[in-house]
Design an enzyme around this catalytic site. Structure first.
Site, short mmCIF file in Angstrom:
data_model
loop_
_atom_site.label_atom_id
_atom_site.label_comp_id
_atom_site.label_asym_id
_atom_site.label_seq_id
_atom_site.Cartn_x
_atom_site.Cartn_y
_atom_site.Cartn_z
CG ASP A 189 5.83 22.22 42.34
OD1 ASP A 189 4.92 22.91 42.93
OD2 ASP A 189 5.74 21.91 41.04
CB CYS A 248 0.33 18.88 34.11
SG CYS A 248 -0.66 19.76 33.23
CE LYS A 273 -2.20 23.59 41.61
NZ LYS A 273 -3.21 22.78 40.70
CD GLN A 298 -1.30 19.32 44.15
OE1 GLN A 298 -2.19 19.27 45.17
NE2 GLN A 298 -1.68 19.77 42.79
CG HIS A 332 2.72 20.04 37.30
ND1 HIS A 332 2.80 21.20 36.42
CD2 HIS A 332 1.43 19.82 37.73
CE1 HIS A 332 1.55 21.37 36.02
NE2 HIS A 332 0.74 20.92 36.78
N1 PLP Z 1 3.43 21.81 40.28
C1 PLP Z 1 2.30 21.04 41.00
C2 PLP Z 1 2.84 20.01 41.89
C3 PLP Z 1 1.02 21.24 40.49
O1 PLP Z 1 0.21 20.33 40.86
C4 PLP Z 1 0.61 22.29 39.62
C5 PLP Z 1 -0.86 22.27 39.21
O2 PLP Z 1 -1.33 21.50 39.05
C6 PLP Z 1 1.61 23.20 39.28
C7 PLP Z 1 3.06 22.91 39.54
C8 PLP Z 1 1.28 24.53 38.29
O3 PLP Z 1 0.44 25.12 38.99
P1 PLP Z 1 -0.24 26.42 38.45
O4 PLP Z 1 -1.02 25.75 37.05
O5 PLP Z 1 -1.07 26.95 39.43
O6 PLP Z 1 0.77 27.28 37.86
#
Ligand code: PLP
Length: 417
Positions: free
Chosen positions: A211, A375, A237, A214, A134
């Protein structure tokens, strides 16, 4: 009482109709149709116990935390610090000092980038990520590379959307100071072999950030068993409110890092000559925190563990497999991301139709999917696509939701001819 609450470690099939009753928003109609919510990877819906916990806190316990001697401030502090202990148990951290409340995954990664990596990295050092990240796990590292002269390396993915372990290992070297990768890909659904990857990276002396945005709604995460140095995720999430998330970090690392932001709560003493910083975790929590968000996050963890994370994961896996078979039968649909290990996410395209147009047609049938680059532009570039449509599953989705998605796709095919 929330649906399907069962003792911990006693998995039983999910009573999905009871689960659905815990999510009031699912009764919404969209364009006169029942809502089919298949966008939980972007943000899940909130369970009634989460809504109630937040409301109860706001109605009965709210004041600012930590500094007050009066009863409400103490109640708020107890709720906030109680939530931190709940998080510690949820991820099996050693100590609450290792649980930093942040806005979400994005902030967790930026904190590590600026407070851990930036002061340490030198020209010639390397940061290793993967090609399925992401943007939140790409851009903060690019910024650190610009700031320090370090170099960003990227472990490739294959056409199924997997990160081949040997390719990942080939990118590691003693120059790798930090490795950062997703536990589960948001764009493709790939489950990465994180434990092996962490071991390989740490064997080279790298510090590892996962990270977990998900992963936490779909898998039991035990940070100690994983051996991660940092693990970060977002509440929204996993059925909790927006604006709250967690950065887990090993105490030894966090203790050696400078504060990231300055302000109230992160200090012990302030004078114009010299300021001394607070202990962990307060050192990384400048300013009034998202107290009700933390309360909601703790309630979401209770809820998820009450359902049984394993039961939720098995249910979602069933829906993912069903949808994969059903969409795989449609000649005009191409699945994007066909890894051997996947969770909860099905990305696809329809021949000759832009994903946004497809999303609009599905929305007219009440079917909410995400369309775009998710993203993860480098993933789209890899597959030579501008965008995909993405259906993602949560504890409240049903086989009927999959059937509605299929019917809406069939209608879309007729519309676009
Ligand atoms: N990393 C992953 C794999 C994600 O799916 C997301 C959000 O879609 C993020 C990071 C960023 O999360 P946040 O927007 O809640 O900070």
């Amino acid at each position: 009482m929330a649906a399907n609450v069962s003792p911990r470690n006693a998995p039983r099939p999910l009573d999905v109709e009871a689960v659905r009753r815990d999510f009031p928003i699912l009764a919404t109609t969209v364009h006169g149709r029942p809502l089919t919510y298949l966008d939980s990877a972007a943000s899940s819906q909130r369970a009634r116990p989460v809504l109630e916990a937040v409301e109860h806190y706001e109605r009965h316990s709210h004041a600012n935390v930590h500094r007050g001697v009066h009863a409400l401030s103490q109640a708020a502090t107890a709720a906030f610090e109680g939530a931190r202990e709940r998080v510690r148990r949820f991820i099996n951290a050693v100590s609450v000092k290792e649980v930093i409340f942040v806005r979400g995954t994005t902030e967790g990664i930026n904190l590590v980038a600026q407070s851990y990596a930036r002061p340490r990295l030198r020209p010639g050092d390397e940061i290793l990520i993967t090609a399925l990240e992401h943007h939140a796990n790409i851009v903060p590292w690019q910024m650190v590379c610009e700031q320090t002269g370090a170099h960003l390396r990227v472990a490739p993915i294959n056409r199924r959307g997997e990160v081949p372990f040997d390719e990942f290992q080939r990118q590691l070297s003693p120059r790798t100071r930090l490795a950062a990768f997703a536990h589960i890909s948001n764009a493709l659904g790939t489950v990465l072999p994180v434990k092996r990857m962490i071991e390989a990276a740490r064997a080279q002396g790298a510090v590892v950030l996962i990270d977990g945005a998900q992963a936490v709604p779909h898998a039991r995460v035990d940070v100690r068993a994983l051996g991660a140095d940092f693990y970060t995720f977002s509440g929204h999430k996993m059925y909790a409110p927006t604006g709250i998330g967690v950065l887990y970090g090993r105490e030894e690392l966090l203790a050696a890092m400078p504060p990231w932001q300055g302000g109230g709560d992160m200090i012990l003493t302030v004078s114009f000559e010299k300021t001394t910083y607070n202990e962990l975790p307060a050192k990384f929590e400048a300013g009034t925190p998202n107290i009700s968000g933390a309360v909601g996050l703790a309630a979401a963890m209770d809820y998820l563990e009450g359902l049984g994370i394993e039961a939720v994961a098995a249910h979602e896996q069933h829906l993912l497999e069903l949808a994969t078979v059903e969409l795989g039968r449609m000649p005009q649909i191409e699945l994007v991301g066909t890894a051997a290990h996947k969770a909860a996410v099905l990305s696809f395209t329809m021949k000759g139709v832009h994903a946004h147009d497809l999303g609009t047609i599905l929305d007219a049938d009440g079917v909410a999917v995400r369309t775009g680059h998710h993203c993860a532009m480098p993933v789209m570039t890899f597959f030579g696509l501008p965008a995909t449509a993405r259906a993602s599953f949560a504890c409240y989705n049903t086989e009927e939701d999959v059937a509605r998605l299929v019917r809406a796709l069939e209608r879309a095919r007729e519309v676009f001819g």
